[in-house]
Design an enzyme around this catalytic site. Structure first.
Site, mmCIF file in Angstrom:
data_model
loop_
_atom_site.group_PDB
_atom_site.id
_atom_site.type_symbol
_atom_site.label_atom_id
_atom_site.label_comp_id
_atom_site.label_asym_id
_atom_site.label_seq_id
_atom_site.Cartn_x
_atom_site.Cartn_y
_atom_site.Cartn_z
ATOM 1 N N SER A 195 0.858 -1.177 0.000
ATOM 2 C CA SER A 195 0.000 0.000 0.000
ATOM 3 C C SER A 195 0.893 1.224 0.000
ATOM 4 C CB SER A 195 -0.885 0.010 1.252
ATOM 5 O OG SER A 195 -1.512 1.263 1.434
ATOM 6 N N TYR A 208 -2.511 -0.777 10.295
ATOM 7 C CA TYR A 208 -2.362 -1.052 8.865
ATOM 8 C C TYR A 208 -0.975 -0.655 8.382
ATOM 9 C CZ TYR A 208 -3.753 -1.269 3.927
ATOM 10 O OH TYR A 208 -3.858 -1.579 2.597
#
Length: 344
Positions: A195, A208
């Site tokens: 990401s 995350y």
């Protein structure tokens, strides 16, 4: 250093001066930024030299929905033999039903919970026995399975940190280790879906971010080790595609997460921050989840290139211009500058 595709001399471009301060040294200065036209990152044209697909086989994790679901169908259309790892195959999720309804010998769903070693090992054996020639190995592994959450550090329980890490980080490591023998035999590809949050941190996303930073480091270590063995390792770093992948399942799911989080907070944290601050953070997350791209094709194209290009890239950045520029500033500029732009 930022690079731009300029259509005119730098001196003729619009300029914006940003003042910043260095807290440690007590100095003040300015940063001169030139705004220049860039090729939209999501529409990047990749090098055309590719290996023929032939009868190559790939495993994709997390195919019940999102990137994995779309990628399974796309790679099947490109001629790959696709093993679609699905968390909910045994329970017949909508994604599994749709993939199975294609009734193709080249698209096979496999029960795969990346958190369970027994399921990973069983999937490895099933896939190995399904290959036309197991000694030639498995061409590609796409580690796509992932989950996310939100909340400031003081709002996030240790159980939540562990849960996200078990899927995003340890799941990636677990699956990779199980399938590396097959990948090595094929001198194939490992593609890890990270990401933009694996390159730059952000508020209220620490569980995350931690896991995606870990995926980046793991991928680099693996790339170094696999290079002499002929295996190529790539990382795909998508921008904001939450609207396209339904990672949070909509605003109702966000509210459910938020309500549970608030109820479990220590009383001292609730008193110090207050409900207004908490609700503002939740509202920002709701806005973020509905503002991203609804088109997954930039990510699909990046993964496809990583699997088929003769010389795949180390990293792919399918994201819009805002996030690409922000990532460059936060990873290449001194912290005093990036903090001044995005935090202060």
């Amino acid at each position: 250093m930022l690079t731009a595709r300029l259509s005119r001399p730098l001196s003729q471009l619009p300029r914006k001066t940003l003042n910043f301060s260095d807290r440690e040294n007590g100095t003040r200065g300015s940063l001169l930024l030139y705004s220049a036209p860039f090729v939209p990152v999501g529409r990047r044209t990749y090098a055309a030299s590719v290996d023929p697909v032939g009868s190559k086989a790939v495993l994709i994790t997390g195919c019940d929905s999102g990137f994995g679901f779309s990628l399974a169908k796309h790679l099947h259309s490109e001629g790959f033999l696709v093993f679609a790892g699905c968390l909910m195959k045994d329970k017949g999720s909508d994604g599994v039903k749709e993939l199975d309804s294609m009734k193709s010998d080249r698209l096979r769903t496999v029960q795969l919970n990346v958190c369970k070693s027994e399921e990973v090992d069983k999937a490895a054996e099933v896939i190995r026995s399904s290959l036309e020639d197991p000694e030639k190995g498995l061409w590609g592994l796409v580690n796509n399975a992932g989950i996310s959450t939100f909340g400031d550090v003081e709002f996030t329980s240790m159980e939540t940190y562990k849960e996200v890490a078990e899927v995003n980080l340890w799941g990636t490591v677990r699956v990779t280790k199980a399938f590396l023998p097959l990948i090595r035999r094929a001198k194939g590809r490992v593609v890890n879906i990270s990401s933009m949050m694996g390159r730059m941190a952000n508020v209220a996303r620490s569980p995350y971010c931690i896991t995606k930073f870990g995926v980046e480091a793991f991928s680099d270590c693996l790339r170094y080790e696999m290079h002499p063995l002929g295996v190529k390792v790539s990382v795909v770093e998508p921008g904001n595609f939450i609207a396209a992948t339904s990672l949070y399942g909509g605003t109702e799911r966000i509210q459910a997460i938020a309500n549970k989080m608030w109820e479990e907070l220590p009383e001292v944290v609730r008193q110090d921050y207050g409900r207004k601050y908490f609700d503002e953070k939740v509202a920002r997350m709701e806005s973020y989840c509905t503002s991203g791209s609804t088109d997954t094709s930039p990510v699909i194209k990046a993964v496809t290139h990583a699997l088929t290009a003769t010389t795949p890239y180390t990293r792919y950045h399918p994201m819009d211009y805002y996030w690409w520029l922000r990532m460059q500033i936060m990873t290449h500029f001194p912290g005093a500058i990036s903090d001044r732009i995005y935090i202060h």
